[in-house]
Design an enzyme around this catalytic site. Structure first.
Site, PDB file in Angstrom:
ATOM      1  CG  LEU A   8     -18.576  -8.848 -18.250  1.00 31.49           C
ATOM      2  CD1 LEU A   8     -19.326  -8.082 -19.339  1.00 31.49           C
ATOM      3  CD2 LEU A   8     -17.633  -7.915 -17.501  1.00 31.49           C
ATOM      4  CE1 TYR A   9     -15.869 -12.084 -14.862  1.00 29.40           C
ATOM      5  CE2 TYR A   9     -16.183 -14.116 -13.633  1.00 29.40           C
ATOM      6  CZ  TYR A   9     -15.734 -12.813 -13.692  1.00 29.40           C
ATOM      7  OH  TYR A   9     -15.144 -12.239 -12.593  1.00 29.40           O
ATOM      8  CB  SER A  10     -17.958 -16.165 -21.939  1.00 31.75           C
ATOM      9  OG  SER A  10     -16.559 -16.352 -21.875  1.00 31.75           O
ATOM     10  CE1 TYR A  11     -21.091  -8.559 -22.878  1.00 26.59           C
ATOM     11  CE2 TYR A  11     -19.226  -9.623 -23.943  1.00 26.59           C
ATOM     12  CZ  TYR A  11     -19.846  -8.481 -23.441  1.00 26.59           C
ATOM     13  OH  TYR A  11     -19.185  -7.271 -23.498  1.00 26.59           O
TER      14      TYR A  11
END
Length: 347
Positions: free
Chosen positions: A60-63
């Protein structure tokens, strides 16, 4: 750097871990505070040079950008066999059906995407990013077990949930002979100690190591009460205010951290991180470093041994607060937030 075992495993990790949510192209998620690749790489290299071998990220982190940046940096600066890469899954990665959650389909899909972005053929620690109440627990746990047996994952971890939920998962894994969770990534610091009631004793009993997120309480423990908030806490939609919602007690604790730091001649961050190490179930705090100083302070905290009197001084002002560990839906989160004095959904 003296390495420690992760829980009851034989895996050696540094007692300070780097939280790679800080690293990600700003146009992919967090334009105010995430760092692009050219600024992230020197920090990852510096962490490695200080002996840190434990890096945590999530799809999820910065997709996905965080995984990409971390993977390329570790390939360039480290020996893959020496570093421990942890990532997570659960949250939405795309719209439409099967774009989120912990179903077998989602798990099998997301591990391959993470491996591709990280540029590796296995992940050392694969964690569920909170629970998925819409998927049967057995389906999730068996799929995770299959990833271990396939060699795509070395160890399994979980993150914030109720202790009874984690206990149920551990029991189900044991009963079926499936690979078990060896770590719990949870919210724990001097301003948030509710995990001491149930989760941390459970982890100690089960031989599960804990990896602490927000060990400095969104930076509150690293600065004086009246100092300016960090860019992240100023842009998180009131989430930090929700996490730390007892100002009188919080201020007393922060003042105590400052007093101990002043007497010792060290930084507040070093004191707050050293306090975490007084609990033997804590394996490593996740340091979200956007400067080399943050990394150096994390490493320096390993040399700070607090006295019993200092620990009492730091812990005495604490008062009970809302326990948000098991929140798995936005609706449930908003219901709890609405009960916090002075909080509004527009804050």
């Amino acid at each position: 750097m003296e390495y420690v075992k992760l829980g009851a495993t034989g895996l050696d990790v540094s007692p300070i871990a780097i939280g790679a949510m800080t690293y990600g192209e700003p146009d992919r998620g967090h334009p105010v505070w995430s760092l692009p690749e050219e600024q992230s790489r020197p920090l990852i290299k510096h962490a490695l040079e200080q002996g840190i071998n434990f890096f945590d990220t999530a799809n999820l982190y910065s997709y996905g950008s965080s995984e990409e940046i971390l993977g390329r940096a570790l390939r360039d600066f480290a020996n893959r066999d020496d570093v421990v890469i942890a990532t997570k899954l659960r949250h939405p990665m795309r719209s439409g059906p099967n774009g989120k959650g912990l179903s077998r389909k989602a798990i099998m899909t997301e591990i391959d995407h993470s491996l591709r972005r990280l540029g590796t053929d296995y992940v050392d620690l694969y964690q569920i990013h909170r629970n998925d109440p819409s998927t049967p627990l057995e389906e999730t746990l068996e799929a995770l077990h299959d990833l271990v047996k396939a060699g795509k994952v070395r160890y399994l971890g979980a993150s914030s949930m109720h202790a009874w939920e984690f206990s149920k998962a551990l029991h189900t894994q044991r009963a079926n002979g499936w690979a078990r969770f060896v770590s719990m990534q949870d919210h724990y610091n001097l301003l948030a100690r509710e995990e001491e009631r149930e989760m941390l004793p459970l982890c100690a009993d089960e031989g599960v190591g804990t990896i602490v997120w927000s060990p400095l309480a969104r930076g509150r423990l690293a600065r004086a009460w009246d100092d300016t908030a960090t860019p992240r806490s100023q842009t998180d939609g009131g989430y930090a205010d929700m996490l730390y919602s007892t100002p009188d007690s919080d201020r007393q604790i922060i003042d105590a951290v400052g007093a101990v730091a002043e007497v010792r001649g060290v930084s507040r961050a070093q004191v707050a991180l050293a306090w975490l190490r007084t609990n033997p179930v804590v394996t490593a705090p996740l340091v979200g470093a956007n400067t080399t100083r943050h990394i150096d302070e994390g490493v320096a905290s390993l040399d700070v041994e607090l006295t019993a009197e200092e620990i009492t001084q730091l812990e005495r002002p604490y008062t009970p607060r809302y326990d948000l560990q098991g929140i798995s839906s936005d609706a449930e989160l908003q219901r709890i937030m609405a009960r916090i004095p002075g909080y509004t959904t527009a804050s």
